[in-house]
Design an enzyme around this catalytic site. Sequence first.
Site, PDB file in Angstrom:
ATOM      1  N   VAL A 227      13.717 -25.115  11.126  1.00 21.55           N
ATOM      2  CA  VAL A 227      13.138 -26.447  11.438  1.00 21.55           C
ATOM      3  C   VAL A 227      11.864 -26.788  10.821  1.00 21.55           C
ATOM      4  O   VAL A 227      11.198 -27.789  10.903  1.00 21.55           O
ATOM      5  CB  VAL A 227      12.665 -26.649  12.931  1.00 21.55           C
ATOM      6  CG1 VAL A 227      14.298 -26.755  13.772  1.00 21.55           C
ATOM      7  CG2 VAL A 227      12.218 -25.608  13.634  1.00 21.55           C
TER       8      VAL A 227
ATOM      9  N   SER B 120       0.746 -24.320  23.901  1.00 17.52           N
ATOM     10  CA  SER B 120       0.563 -23.036  24.582  1.00 17.52           C
ATOM     11  C   SER B 120      -0.854 -23.203  25.138  1.00 17.52           C
ATOM     12  O   SER B 120      -1.686 -24.049  24.928  1.00 17.52           O
ATOM     13  CB  SER B 120       0.743 -22.127  23.520  1.00 17.52           C
ATOM     14  OG  SER B 120      -0.028 -20.836  24.081  1.00 17.52           O
TER      15      SER B 120
ATOM     16  N   TYR C 181      -2.067 -20.006  15.388  1.00 16.66           N
ATOM     17  CA  TYR C 181      -1.350 -20.544  16.372  1.00 16.66           C
ATOM     18  C   TYR C 181      -1.832 -21.455  17.326  1.00 16.66           C
ATOM     19  O   TYR C 181      -1.273 -22.474  17.740  1.00 16.66           O
ATOM     20  CB  TYR C 181      -0.864 -19.277  17.246  1.00 16.66           C
ATOM     21  CG  TYR C 181       0.213 -19.312  18.419  1.00 16.66           C
ATOM     22  CD1 TYR C 181       1.456 -19.579  18.269  1.00 16.66           C
ATOM     23  CD2 TYR C 181      -0.298 -19.267  19.824  1.00 16.66           C
ATOM     24  CE1 TYR C 181       2.492 -19.710  19.265  1.00 16.66           C
ATOM     25  CE2 TYR C 181       0.716 -19.360  20.933  1.00 16.66           C
ATOM     26  CZ  TYR C 181       2.079 -19.474  20.455  1.00 16.66           C
ATOM     27  OH  TYR C 181       3.093 -19.879  21.543  1.00 16.66           O
TER      28      TYR C 181
ATOM     29  N   ALA D  45      -2.212 -24.947  15.667  1.00 16.93           N
ATOM     30  CA  ALA D  45      -0.758 -25.369  15.582  1.00 16.93           C
ATOM     31  C   ALA D  45      -0.585 -25.982  17.165  1.00 16.93           C
ATOM     32  O   ALA D  45      -0.022 -27.076  17.233  1.00 16.93           O
ATOM     33  CB  ALA D  45       0.358 -24.388  15.344  1.00 16.93           C
ATOM     34  N   LYS D  46      -0.907 -25.187  18.220  1.00 21.29           N
ATOM     35  CA  LYS D  46      -0.438 -25.699  19.441  1.00 21.29           C
ATOM     36  C   LYS D  46      -1.405 -26.641  20.077  1.00 21.29           C
ATOM     37  O   LYS D  46      -0.924 -27.620  20.742  1.00 21.29           O
ATOM     38  CB  LYS D  46      -0.446 -24.464  20.410  1.00 21.29           C
ATOM     39  CG  LYS D  46       0.568 -23.409  20.221  1.00 21.29           C
ATOM     40  CD  LYS D  46       2.072 -24.154  20.180  1.00 21.29           C
ATOM     41  CE  LYS D  46       2.993 -22.951  20.114  1.00 21.29           C
ATOM     42  NZ  LYS D  46       4.547 -23.543  20.001  1.00 21.29           N
TER      43      LYS D  46
END
Length: 252
Positions: free
Chosen positions: A64, A142, A154, A157-158
Amino acid sequence: MSRFTDKIAVVTGAAQGIGAATAHRLAEEGAAIAVVDLSADRAQATVDAITARGGKARAYGCDVSDYGAVEATFEQIVADFGTLHILVNNAGITRDNLFFKMPKSDWDTVLAVNLTSAYNCSQVAQRYLTRQRYGKIVSLSSRSALGNRGQANYAAAKAGIQGLTATLAIELGPFNINVNAVAPGYIATPMTAATAERVGSDAEEHQRLAAERTPLRRVGQPEEVASVVAFLASEDASYVSGQTLYINGGAR
Ligand code: NAP
C-alpha cells in the site's frame, strides 16, 4: 444486528493483528471484505476464516506504499465487488531506534508504509466514494503520535494520520464521507510481540510491564480496536468526522 449489510469494506494489513480482527468484525456485521496485505497468500488465511463463518471476502496482495499498486488493486476490488463503501487504513510497521542513530532509510520506510499509504488508499478510494456520495474512512494512528522514545519516525507518521484525517473530513464531508482515526495504546498483536523480542523480552513480560502503566491494568486486544473501528465505519457514528479516538485503557 447487521450494520454493514450490502457494504463493501477494504481493510489493509488484514492478514493478522488489528487488521484481521477488523476484517472479522465488519464481516460478522454483514460487510463483504477486500482483505489487503503485502502477500495475497497471507491475506487468504483471513479470507478463509471469514468464509468459514459464512462471510464474504477476497484476498489481494498489494504494497500500500506503492501508489500504482494501490490503483491497480482498487480497480480490481471494484471489478470484483462493484464498488467500495468503507476503507480502513490499517497497514503499518515499526522500525524503532533512537533518533541520533535512526537511518534515513528507516525514516522513509516508516513514513511510506504508515502515512503515505493512507494518502494512496484514501486518494484512490475517494474517486469511488465521492461519485456515490457515501463513504467511511478510518485510519490507524497511535498513542505514539503524542511522542514515544525510539519512535520518531512512527510518531511522526501517526501524528500525520491525525492531520490527514482532520483535513480529509473537511474536504470530503460535502460528499457525505466520514473520515476518522483511532489511536490505540498497547495492543497484543504480532507487532508488539516483535517489539518485545527486539528489546530482548518475551511477549508476556513486555505486556505485563505495559499493563502496569495502564489505568485498566491490562493491554488491549485487537478486537477492542476492531469494535471502535466498526463504530466509526457505521451509521452509529454518522455525525462524527475528523476525530481521532484514543483506545488506550485510560492512559493520559
Ligand atoms: P501487525 O500485527 O504487524 O500487522 C500489520 C499488517 O500489515 C501485517 O500483516 C503486515 O504484513 C501488513 N503490512 C505491512 N506493510 C504493508 C504494506 N506495505 N502493504 C500492505 N500491508 C502491509 O500490526 P498491528 O499491531 O495489527 O497494527 C495494525 C495497525 O495498528 C498499524 O497501523 C499499527 O501501526 C497500528 N497500531 C498498533 C498498535 C499495537 O499496539 N499493536 C498500537 C497503535 C497503533 P507483513 O506481516 O507481511 O509485514
